[in-house]
Design a protein around this motif. Structure first.
Motif, PDB file in Angstrom:
ATOM      1  N   SER A 362       0.815  -1.215   0.000  1.00 52.67           N
ATOM      2  CA  SER A 362       0.000   0.000   0.000  1.00 52.67           C
ATOM      3  C   SER A 362       0.846   1.262   0.000  1.00 52.67           C
ATOM      4  O   SER A 362       0.370   2.341  -0.373  1.00 52.67           O
ATOM      5  CB  SER A 362      -0.917   0.002   1.224  1.00 52.67           C
ATOM      6  OG  SER A 362      -0.160  -0.089   2.430  1.00 52.67           O
ATOM      7  N   ARG A 365       1.285   3.231  -3.373  1.00 53.63           N
ATOM      8  CA  ARG A 365       0.198   3.980  -3.994  1.00 53.63           C
ATOM      9  C   ARG A 365       0.564   5.450  -4.132  1.00 53.63           C
ATOM     10  O   ARG A 365       1.112   6.054  -3.211  1.00 53.63           O
ATOM     11  CB  ARG A 365      -1.081   3.851  -3.169  1.00 53.63           C
ATOM     12  CG  ARG A 365      -1.647   2.444  -3.130  1.00 53.63           C
ATOM     13  CD  ARG A 365      -2.811   2.349  -2.178  1.00 53.63           C
ATOM     14  NE  ARG A 365      -3.243   0.965  -1.991  1.00 53.63           N
ATOM     15  CZ  ARG A 365      -3.996   0.550  -0.988  1.00 53.63           C
ATOM     16  NH1 ARG A 365      -4.400   1.426  -0.075  1.00 53.63           N
ATOM     17  NH2 ARG A 365      -4.347  -0.710  -0.882  1.00 53.63           N
ATOM     18  N   HIS A 366       0.219   6.004  -5.260  1.00 51.81           N
ATOM     19  CA  HIS A 366       0.382   7.434  -5.536  1.00 51.81           C
ATOM     20  C   HIS A 366       1.844   7.886  -5.369  1.00 51.81           C
ATOM     21  O   HIS A 366       2.107   9.063  -5.102  1.00 51.81           O
ATOM     22  CB  HIS A 366      -0.512   8.279  -4.625  1.00 51.81           C
ATOM     23  CG  HIS A 366      -1.928   7.807  -4.573  1.00 51.81           C
ATOM     24  ND1 HIS A 366      -2.735   7.769  -5.687  1.00 51.81           N
ATOM     25  CD2 HIS A 366      -2.682   7.341  -3.529  1.00 51.81           C
ATOM     26  CE1 HIS A 366      -3.927   7.311  -5.347  1.00 51.81           C
ATOM     27  NE2 HIS A 366      -3.913   7.033  -4.045  1.00 51.81           N
ATOM     28  N   GLY A 367       2.759   6.956  -5.527  1.00 48.16           N
ATOM     29  CA  GLY A 367       4.183   7.321  -5.468  1.00 48.16           C
ATOM     30  C   GLY A 367       4.672   7.696  -4.085  1.00 48.16           C
ATOM     31  O   GLY A 367       5.725   8.337  -3.954  1.00 48.16           O
ATOM     32  N   MET A 368       3.922   7.311  -3.000  1.00 50.61           N
ATOM     33  CA  MET A 368       4.326   7.698  -1.637  1.00 50.61           C
ATOM     34  C   MET A 368       5.685   7.125  -1.258  1.00 50.61           C
ATOM     35  O   MET A 368       6.501   7.801  -0.620  1.00 50.61           O
ATOM     36  CB  MET A 368       3.269   7.230  -0.621  1.00 50.61           C
ATOM     37  CG  MET A 368       1.998   8.036  -0.606  1.00 50.61           C
ATOM     38  SD  MET A 368       0.965   7.610   0.823  1.00 50.61           S
ATOM     39  CE  MET A 368       0.661   5.862   0.509  1.00 50.61           C
ATOM     40  N   GLN A 371       8.528   9.107  -2.744  1.00 48.89           N
ATOM     41  CA  GLN A 371       8.660  10.392  -2.055  1.00 48.89           C
ATOM     42  C   GLN A 371       9.350  10.230  -0.702  1.00 48.89           C
ATOM     43  O   GLN A 371      10.239  11.013  -0.339  1.00 48.89           O
ATOM     44  CB  GLN A 371       7.278  11.009  -1.854  1.00 48.89           C
ATOM     45  CG  GLN A 371       6.561  11.382  -3.148  1.00 48.89           C
ATOM     46  CD  GLN A 371       5.131  11.815  -2.905  1.00 48.89           C
ATOM     47  OE1 GLN A 371       4.721  12.063  -1.773  1.00 48.89           O
ATOM     48  NE2 GLN A 371       4.347  11.895  -3.979  1.00 48.89           N
ATOM     49  N   ASP A 398      -1.282  -3.747  -5.762  1.00 47.75           N
ATOM     50  CA  ASP A 398      -1.156  -2.325  -5.469  1.00 47.75           C
ATOM     51  C   ASP A 398       0.192  -1.767  -5.902  1.00 47.75           C
ATOM     52  O   ASP A 398       0.388  -0.550  -5.909  1.00 47.75           O
ATOM     53  CB  ASP A 398      -1.333  -2.077  -3.957  1.00 47.75           C
ATOM     54  CG  ASP A 398      -2.767  -2.319  -3.518  1.00 47.75           C
ATOM     55  OD1 ASP A 398      -3.665  -2.197  -4.376  1.00 47.75           O
ATOM     56  OD2 ASP A 398      -2.974  -2.634  -2.331  1.00 47.75           O
ATOM     57  N   ASP A 400       3.022  -0.622  -8.256  1.00 45.54           N
ATOM     58  CA  ASP A 400       3.197  -0.104  -9.628  1.00 45.54           C
ATOM     59  C   ASP A 400       4.598  -0.496 -10.096  1.00 45.54           C
ATOM     60  O   ASP A 400       5.596  -0.047  -9.539  1.00 45.54           O
ATOM     61  CB  ASP A 400       3.035   1.412  -9.623  1.00 45.54           C
ATOM     62  CG  ASP A 400       3.002   1.993 -11.023  1.00 45.54           C
ATOM     63  OD1 ASP A 400       3.453   1.300 -11.966  1.00 45.54           O
ATOM     64  OD2 ASP A 400       2.539   3.132 -11.162  1.00 45.54           O
TER      65      ASP A 400
END
Length: 533
Positions: A362, A365-368, A371, A398, A400
């Motif tokens: 998880s 997700r969204h490139g967390m 980052q 989940d 990528d």
């Protein structure tokens, strides 16, 4: 260590206790406030009754006092001349039964009977008197035996001459002295040493029940007072509490329910984890990984331990699944990243030394994840090799694979932990193309004892070799297991046979006692990632 169910039950019990306590305190406070309020109201009602009754009687007597002057001028005049004026004055005052003129102790003129010749002392032993007086007595001439108030106003220095005003108090007493249960049980008009009570006539003594309160309220204008008898204000308030109980119960249940909602986050394991992160209660441990042939330490797997000052040691098998369930695994991973970088000096500064960081799917997700790695790891530019490890208990869909490719471009490697026990499929090996497969300790333990799991272990080893993926065996505890894995080409081993998990500060000492870390010219082995276990 604490179990998950035990901790959850403990927090549930705490929430129930807190909510029940709030509900009970609310019930007690509500009833207490209502009790105090009703008691004060009872006391105020008794005081108001006494004050209003005295004021009412004052209003009746004040006009009589104002009429003294014109009446005093009539004393000494013949009754034939004064009688009409007396009758007019009695009619004007309304509350007066009669007005009489007294000269030298003789009542010689009455507004009702006209001319008379009666010694005043035979009618009222206390009169005449050189001082103005207010007497409580009974009528002896017109309505015999009825209570009357007598106002005496002397006009001579010796007090033998003056004006007598007789007030019919019977009707006023029925209105003013009537008890009002349950607050007021008895009322008495006190004039001198005589007392008038409701429906009991004039008496020379006043007896009040011992159980209860007495309030005496004097007049500010005339020499009389009112005594009010009542039960204890607290007792009356207590009797009214059952009527307040439904409202108090509703309010206590409402506040108890609101407390249950409010404590859902503040008295739960999620709040405990957040509190632990804020207070830095989590500590990083590490478990070495060794080269099966050279016995050299090739890296470490970072482990997370929690010594909760409120609960004691909590097993990772407890708080990691709960953190995943309540979406707190990402903050825990960030904590591990930050602490690992902060304590990076405990590890050999060589690119051949691997540090594993366990990451949930998880987190991708969204490139967390990218980052967070840029913020904590890549910005610090550590020399050691980073391996990002995915556990199969997460849904790998989940992840990528483009993000995985970006991590590799930055120099990180990818591993799949506990391979064979989770929910990934062979298609994900093709998509993710991990650098490392970690053989779960359940398969390692089965070596030499469980034919089925031993066969699965052989299949996983063959699969990794066929796909050119580095293999790491977890849970190695015996020489037989280590020998079997070496013979089958598994070169990185981890388990109690070599070292137990240890605090990061103890690793340099262990490494010195065990031997030097790999040198830069040695073959570069893949090191597994850190599970938060």
């Amino acid at each position: 260590m604490q179990t998950a169910q035990r901790i959850i039950n403990a927090y549930r019990r705490k929430r129930i206790i807190v909510c029940l306590t709030i509900a009970l305190v609310t019930l007690v406070l509500t009833l207490g406030v209502r009790f105090i309020s009703q008691r004060n109201l009872n006391q105020q009602s008794v005081q108001n009754f006494a004050s209003q009754s005295v004021n009412a009687l004052d209003k009746l007597l004040l006009p009589l006092k104002a009429a003294q002057a014109p009446m005093q001028t009539l004393v000494g005049q013949p009754c034939s001349q004064a009688h009409l004026a007396l009758r007019k004055q009695a009619a004007a005052l309304q509350t007066v039964r009669s007005i009489a003129l007294v000269e030298k102790g003789i009542l010689y003129c009455s507004s009702i009977f006209g001319s008379r010749n009666i010694p005043l002392r035979t009618l009222q032993p206390d009169l005449p008197s050189p001082e103005s007086k207010l007497l409580l007595s009974t009528d002896s001439s017109l309505l015999k035996g009825t209570p009357v108030l007598i106002l005496w106003h002397p006009v001579s220095e010796d007090g033998e001459s003056g004006v007598v005003q007789i007030v019919n108090i019977a009707l006023i007493a029925k209105i003013m002295l009537e008890p009002q249960p349950p607050l007021i049980t008895d009322v008495s008009l006190n004039v001198g040493e005589r007392y008038l009570r409701y429906s009991r006539g004039v008496t020379d003594s006043l007896q009040v029940e011992e159980n209860g309160n007495r309030l005496e309220h004097p007049s500010a204008h005339f020499p009389f007072s009112l005594t009010v008898a009542s039960p204890s204000a607290s007792e009356v308030a207590l009797l009214s509490l059952p009527g307040q109980l439904p409202l108090a119960l509703m309010l206590s249940l409402l506040l108890g329910y609101l407390a249950w909602l409010v404590t859902a986050s503040r008295m739960s394991f999620t709040w405990e984890i957040n509190l632990g992160l804020a207070a830095r209660e989590f500590e990083l441990f590490c478990q070495p990984l060794l080269n099966a042939r050279t016995q050299q330490c090739m890296g470490v797997e970072i482990l997370l331990r929690w010594n909760n000052p409120r609960q004691g040691w909590i097993s990772p098998d407890v708080f990691i699944p709960l953190a995943e369930e309540h979406h707190l695994i990402v903050p825990l991973t960030r904590y591990v990243l930050a602490e690992t970088v902060r304590q990076i000096d405990y590890f050999p500064a060589t690119p051949d030394f691997h540090i594993g960081i366990n990451v949930a799917a998880s987190h991708f997700r969204h490139g967390m994840l990218l980052q967070d790695l840029n913020r904590y790891w890549f910005s610090a530019r550590p020399v050691q090799q980073l391996i990002v490890e995915l556990t199969e208990r997460d849904a790998l869909r989940d992840v990528d694979y483009r993000l995985v490719r970006e991590l590799r471009r930055k120099g990180a490697k990818m591993a799949i932990d506990d391979f064979g026990t989770g929910n990934s499929s062979l298609s994900w090996l093709e998509k993710l193309r991990p650098d490392v497969l970690k053989i779960d300790k359940s398969f390692t333990t089965a070596i030499g004892t469980d034919a089925v799991n031993s066969t699965v272990t052989d299949i996983i080893i063959a699969l990794g070799q066929r796909l050119h993926i580095e293999l790491v065996a977890e849970g190695v505890e015996t020489e037989q297991q280590a020998r079997y894995l070496r013979q089958h080409g598994v070169t990185l081993l981890q388990g109690y046979l070599y070292a137990r998990p240890m605090p990061l500060r103890d690793f340099p000492k262990w490494l010195t006692e065990r031997g030097s870390p790999p040198s830069a010219h040695q073959h570069r082995q893949i090191m597994p990632l850190m599970p938060l276990r």
